[in-house]
Every structure is written in C-alpha cells, then in structure tokens.
Design a protein around this motif. Structure first.
Motif, PDB file in Angstrom:
ATOM      1  N   ARG A 186     -95.190 -20.237  15.773  1.00 62.12           N
ATOM      2  CA  ARG A 186     -94.170 -21.284  15.887  1.00 62.12           C
ATOM      3  C   ARG A 186     -92.795 -20.659  15.688  1.00 62.12           C
ATOM      4  NH1 ARG A 186     -98.822 -23.585  14.105  1.00 62.12           N
ATOM      5  NH2 ARG A 186     -99.423 -25.481  15.261  1.00 62.12           N
ATOM      6  N   THR A 187     -91.903 -20.939  16.615  1.00 56.95           N
ATOM      7  CA  THR A 187     -90.559 -20.366  16.578  1.00 56.95           C
ATOM      8  C   THR A 187     -89.530 -21.469  16.453  1.00 56.95           C
ATOM      9  OG1 THR A 187     -89.965 -20.464  18.924  1.00 56.95           O
ATOM     10  CG2 THR A 187     -91.430 -18.675  18.247  1.00 56.95           C
ATOM     11  N   GLY A 188     -88.384 -21.142  15.855  1.00 56.48           N
ATOM     12  CA  GLY A 188     -87.294 -22.100  15.763  1.00 56.48           C
ATOM     13  C   GLY A 188     -87.550 -23.197  14.749  1.00 56.48           C
ATOM     14  N   THR A 189     -86.595 -24.119  14.649  1.00 49.37           N
ATOM     15  CA  THR A 189     -86.679 -25.250  13.731  1.00 49.37           C
ATOM     16  C   THR A 189     -86.123 -26.487  14.418  1.00 49.37           C
ATOM     17  OG1 THR A 189     -84.452 -25.038  12.768  1.00 49.37           O
ATOM     18  CG2 THR A 189     -86.192 -23.633  11.833  1.00 49.37           C
ATOM     19  N   HIS A 190     -86.079 -27.592  13.676  1.00 47.49           N
ATOM     20  CA  HIS A 190     -85.487 -28.808  14.213  1.00 47.49           C
ATOM     21  C   HIS A 190     -83.986 -28.875  13.957  1.00 47.49           C
ATOM     22  CE1 HIS A 190     -89.510 -29.957  15.049  1.00 47.49           C
ATOM     23  NE2 HIS A 190     -89.845 -30.110  13.784  1.00 47.49           N
ATOM     24  N   ALA A 191     -83.454 -27.883  13.246  1.00 46.88           N
ATOM     25  CA  ALA A 191     -82.009 -27.816  13.023  1.00 46.88           C
ATOM     26  C   ALA A 191     -81.306 -27.389  14.310  1.00 46.88           C
ATOM     27  CB  ALA A 191     -81.691 -26.840  11.901  1.00 46.88           C
ATOM     28  N   ARG A 192     -80.036 -27.719  14.413  1.00 50.09           N
ATOM     29  CA  ARG A 192     -79.278 -27.418  15.621  1.00 50.09           C
ATOM     30  C   ARG A 192     -78.897 -25.941  15.726  1.00 50.09           C
ATOM     31  NH1 ARG A 192     -78.147 -31.293  19.882  1.00 50.09           N
ATOM     32  NH2 ARG A 192     -79.621 -32.900  19.236  1.00 50.09           N
ATOM     33  N   LYS A 193     -78.981 -25.205  14.632  1.00 49.40           N
ATOM     34  CA  LYS A 193     -78.672 -23.778  14.704  1.00 49.40           C
ATOM     35  C   LYS A 193     -79.395 -23.058  13.574  1.00 49.40           C
ATOM     36  CE  LYS A 193     -74.360 -24.182  12.055  1.00 49.40           C
ATOM     37  NZ  LYS A 193     -72.912 -23.926  12.070  1.00 49.40           N
ATOM     38  N   SER A 194     -79.500 -21.737  13.720  1.00 46.56           N
ATOM     39  CA  SER A 194     -80.151 -20.916  12.706  1.00 46.56           C
ATOM     40  C   SER A 194     -79.737 -19.468  12.904  1.00 46.56           C
ATOM     41  CB  SER A 194     -81.678 -21.019  12.821  1.00 46.56           C
ATOM     42  OG  SER A 194     -82.321 -20.092  11.966  1.00 46.56           O
ATOM     43  N   SER A 195     -79.629 -18.737  11.775  1.00 49.55           N
ATOM     44  CA  SER A 195     -79.365 -17.306  11.812  1.00 49.55           C
ATOM     45  C   SER A 195     -80.520 -16.524  11.200  1.00 49.55           C
ATOM     46  CB  SER A 195     -78.061 -16.982  11.065  1.00 49.55           C
ATOM     47  OG  SER A 195     -76.955 -17.583  11.701  1.00 49.55           O
ATOM     48  N   ALA A 196     -81.703 -17.122  11.188  1.00 46.93           N
ATOM     49  CA  ALA A 196     -82.848 -16.533  10.489  1.00 46.93           C
ATOM     50  C   ALA A 196     -83.661 -15.631  11.418  1.00 46.93           C
ATOM     51  CB  ALA A 196     -83.742 -17.643   9.929  1.00 46.93           C
ATOM     52  N   GLY A 197     -83.450 -14.321  11.268  1.00 49.38           N
ATOM     53  CA  GLY A 197     -84.284 -13.362  11.981  1.00 49.38           C
ATOM     54  C   GLY A 197     -84.033 -13.301  13.476  1.00 49.38           C
ATOM     55  N   TYR A 198     -84.923 -12.616  14.164  1.00 46.69           N
ATOM     56  CA  TYR A 198     -84.828 -12.511  15.622  1.00 46.69           C
ATOM     57  C   TYR A 198     -84.992 -13.898  16.247  1.00 46.69           C
ATOM     58  CZ  TYR A 198     -85.656  -7.465  15.020  1.00 46.69           C
ATOM     59  OH  TYR A 198     -85.582  -6.153  14.659  1.00 46.69           O
ATOM     60  N   ASP A 199     -84.318 -14.106  17.357  1.00 43.44           N
ATOM     61  CA  ASP A 199     -84.395 -15.394  18.051  1.00 43.44           C
ATOM     62  C   ASP A 199     -85.614 -15.380  18.974  1.00 43.44           C
ATOM     63  OD1 ASP A 199     -84.041 -17.785  19.338  1.00 43.44           O
ATOM     64  OD2 ASP A 199     -81.917 -17.475  19.764  1.00 43.44           O
ATOM     65  N   LEU A 200     -86.789 -15.603  18.388  1.00 44.16           N
ATOM     66  CA  LEU A 200     -88.022 -15.564  19.171  1.00 44.16           C
ATOM     67  C   LEU A 200     -88.095 -16.690  20.183  1.00 44.16           C
ATOM     68  CD1 LEU A 200     -90.622 -14.624  16.399  1.00 44.16           C
ATOM     69  CD2 LEU A 200     -89.489 -13.116  18.037  1.00 44.16           C
ATOM     70  N   THR A 201     -87.451 -17.812  19.865  1.00 37.68           N
ATOM     71  CA  THR A 201     -87.463 -18.926  20.817  1.00 37.68           C
ATOM     72  C   THR A 201     -86.880 -18.481  22.148  1.00 37.68           C
ATOM     73  OG1 THR A 201     -87.252 -20.513  19.012  1.00 37.68           O
ATOM     74  CG2 THR A 201     -86.711 -21.289  21.216  1.00 37.68           C
TER      75      THR A 201
END
Length: 468
Positions: A186-201
């Motif tokens: 599972r990649t990403g979150t329901h938030a509108r932005k994120s700086s957590a790790g590689y952008d696998l999405t």
C-alpha cells in the motif's frame, strides 16, 4: 494488419499452473478461444496471438494468488481492465495469462469531507461518477472511453478536463499494488501531501502494468461546479483555432475544457451523431464556476476568438445540449472510422509546450494533407496535446507503413519542441522506439534497473515500454 511477433518466444502456461488456477477460480479461469480472443485485442492496430489463459479476479488477495503462482513458474501476467488501450498495452506478446480485474468493481469508501474516494481497479469513470453524484462531487478526468480507473492509473491518463483538473498523476493519492511475487503493498495516504520516503505511488502511476498490478486506487474528487456552459466556435484555419487556444491559456483564463476538431473530424461527427456543425476547424470549450465567473470567462474567450477570425459562436447551457456535444467529441474515433468503412486506425497523441503548439499542429496537418491518407485531428489543445488518426486499409501494408511514418515524424517534431511522444496514451508496444529517442539511453537503463529490481523474472506485462 500485420502480425507483431513477440520479442522472445512465448512462455507457455504449464499444466501445474493451469491446474492450480482452475482449482482456485473454477469457471473464472478460462481457456475458451472466444474469451482469450476478447482479451487479446485492444484499440491498437496490432494483431497478436491471444493469451493462453484468462483469469477473472474479484479481490486483491485473488490477484496476489495469481501472481504468486505465475511467479513460481515464470509465466507472464498481463492486467486487463476495460480493453480500451490504443498502444497495445494488453497484448500478450510473450503469451501467458490475462488477469481481468473488471469484476473488481466496488466503490470502497467515499470521504466527502476529504474530497477523496477509494475504488477497486475495475470501477469505470462513468460508474464512479454515477455512484457519487448524490454527494454533489465528481471525478473530472475524462479520457473519452469509459476506461477503468485502474487502467487510467496504469497509463497516467488525462483527457478533456486535464487543462483545469490535471491528469491521473496529480489526482491519485494512494494505491494498493500487488508485486510480481504476490506481495500486497500500500502506497500513499489519504492526506493531500506527504514527504515520507520515496514516492512509490508515482512510481506505479504510468507504469503500464510492468511493475505491479494496481488493485485499489484513492483519487481526488471535486465539487460539481455551480454553473457550466459549453461553447462552439469555428475558424478559417486550424492555425487560427490553435492560436486562440494559446492566448486563452497564456492569459490565465481558467477554462475547464478546450478541444480542437479539424474539418475532417467535424465532418465525421456530423455524420455519426447527426449534427449540423459547420465543417471547418472548431474549438469546443467548457467553462466551470459561478454564473458571473462563467459569463466573464466566456466574454473574454469570445473576444480572443473573434480576433483570430472565430465566428458562429454558439452556446450550450442546458445539460442535454452540452452532453450531446461532448458525446460527439468522445465518439470521434468511431466516427472517424466510418469515413472509410473497413479501415483501421493508426493514432498518435503528442503533447508540446503551449508556445510551440501552433507550429507543430500546422506542420503535422500539412504533412497529412500531402500524404493522401484519410485522416482527422482532434486534441486537448488546452494543455498542448493533440491526436492524429489515420485510416488505413488492413489489406494494403503500404498504407499502414505510411501512417506509421507520419506518426513517427509527428512525435519527433514534438520531441524537438521540448514535448513528448505521448501525452496520455502511454508507450505500450507501439512507441518503444520513440521513448528511446525522447528519454535517452541513460534514462532507459534506469527504467530497466527499476523493472529488474521489482520484477526479476520479467512476468509483468513483458515486452512493453522498453526491451530488457
């Protein structure tokens, strides 16, 4: 139409794998010729032997089971959604299994307050909008075909509304993906932005089924606009129409849709949809916002169009009138095929910086006219994206070769202008050589490294995007 040979010999499905899938899926695992043939064709001009098996999955866990089994036997798996690909994405060029996710068709969760929704990969865009209409929200991406959200994610699709709402790249928040060896990620979150790790999405968005099988997608949704109006305006030349578009975009007018149809396309949709539009280059536009905002946008656009020779400005305020116009635009591919009964289409979809759009469109049209092939041009010109559709006789290989040559020159023109060989269709089987020209060998090598790291046995949609 010519047969496209696989890059390597097909990898047969061993009996042990067939038996394991048959035991798990029963009638949802099919080797029937009709079912295989249905899953061995898309809207591209290629003829390829069909897959050996078709498996209809209904959950992420079932997809994982198929991939675990296929990985153990090194058998190719090709994801299949709505079958509307134009570039040969779903063709089984190395044999194997077509993994059909069309029955994964549930809208899983609507978060009205967060303006997002999570769906299974087989949900189509029309289905999604139908199921969330009561909320006052909508999913704006509209590639024309009633494509699946999974397929749109895999090809990084966009469409007529992209000039205002963006593409799948901007609108996918999170994914559930099954890897080549059957792991569920599972990649990403329901938030509108994120700086957590590689952008696998973003790694999987646009990967065309070569890095993982997308099973669930969380996308942005938007409030339905208070007021919508569509307008049609005719121009003396295709250059006049495009120059109007350039001025609209450069002045910052927040237009929602801006579609180009050349005279051939207008003639085709007139016949197919029984319209009476003047058969000259045309812009079909749509404005979203408050009543006052839409009126202000429309007046400015009308003034710009008049300065470029635009005339016969016609409005469509009623939903049924707008829908009729957009239905005609969406039917353009099928309408074009009727201009030459029995023909097949060879298409391309270049995208260029808006400042270079007019020269690329005009030069492409001039080459098409000189070729003698029947053709039509349509485009999401608000974001610099335009399509050519050449009609060729399947029994005359020289026509296919000429169309491919014209498309290749169009793509090279776009690349020279700082654009891309594909704005929304993807690479698939059709544009592998053009990706090489656009991206260069170093970038392709990096893509190969990613592919080999995530799919070391090369079972996920092999033979697409680039060669290993």
């Amino acid at each position: 139409m010519s047969h496209v040979p696989p890059s390597v010999s097909p990898r047969p499905v061993p009996q042990a794998l067939h038996d394991a899938l048959q035991q798990r899926f029963g009638e949802r695992c099919s080797a029937a010729l009709a079912v295989r043939q249905q899953h061995g064709r898309d809207e591209s001009p290629f003829d390829v032997d069909p897959p050996e098996l078709v498996v209809f999955c209904e959950s992420t866990e079932e997809v994982a089971f198929v991939l675990q089994q296929a990985h153990a036997h090194a058998v190719p798996v090709i994801p299949y959604g709505a079958g509307s690909s134009l570039e040969g994405h779903l063709l089984a060029v190395q044999g194997g299994i077509s993994l059909d996710v069309s029955r994964m068709s549930r809208v899983l969760q609507v978060r009205e307050n967060d303006l997002s929704v999570t769906v299974q990969a087989g949900v189509t865009r029309e289905q999604l909008n139908s199921e969330i209409r009561h909320t006052g929200l909508f999913f704006p991406l509209d590639p024309g075909a009633n494509a699946s959200i999974g397929g749109m994610t895999a090809t990084r699709a966009s469409g007529t509304n992209a000039v205002r709402y963006g593409t799948m790249r901007e609108n996918v928040l999170a994914l559930t993906v099954v890897t080549a060896d059957g792991r569920i990620v599972r990649t990403g979150t329901h938030a509108r932005k994120s700086s957590a790790g590689y952008d696998l999405t973003r790694l999987f968005v646009g990967s065309e089924g070569t890095l993982g099988v997308i099973t669930e997608i969380t996308v942005r949704i938007y409030p339905q606009p208070e007021h919508v109006a569509a307008a049609v305006v005719q121009f003396p030349t295709i250059g006049d129409a495009v120059n109007t578009t350039i001025q609209i975009i450069q002045l910052g007018v927040p237009i929602a849709r801006c579609e180009l149809l050349d005279a051939h396309a207008v003639r085709a949709v007139n016949r197919y949809d029984k319209l009476e539009l003047a058969e000259s280059p045309m812009l079909l536009m749509e404005f979203h916002g408050s009543a006052a905002g839409v009126q202000e946008q429309a007046e400015l656009v009308q003034e710009i169009a008049a300065g470029q020779g635009g005339s016969a400005f016609e409005w469509a305020h009623l939903p049924e009138d707008r829908n009729r116009l957009w239905k005609a635009r969406h039917n353009a591919l099928f309408a074009g095929l009727q201009l030459k009964p029995g023909s097949r289409s060879v298409t391309t979809d270049t995208c260029v910086p808006i400042s270079r759009l007019a020269e690329c469109v005009v030069e492409t049209a001039q080459e098409a006219d000189a070729s003698g092939l029947p053709y039509m041009m349509v485009g999401h010109v608000g974001d610099g994206n335009f399509h050519m559709l050449y009609l060729v006789d399947p029994a005359i290989p020289a026509e296919r070769a000429l169309a491919e040559s014209l498309n290749h020159r169009q793509a090279q023109r776009a690349i020279r202008a700082g654009g891309t060989c594909t704005g929304e269709h993807g690479i698939g089987l059709h544009k592998m050589d053009l990706l090489q020209e656009e991206a260069g060998e170093e970038a392709i090598d990096l893509m190969r490294t990613l592919k080999q790291a995530l799919d070391p046995r090369n079972i996920l949609n092999p033979g697409k995007i680039f060669t290993l």
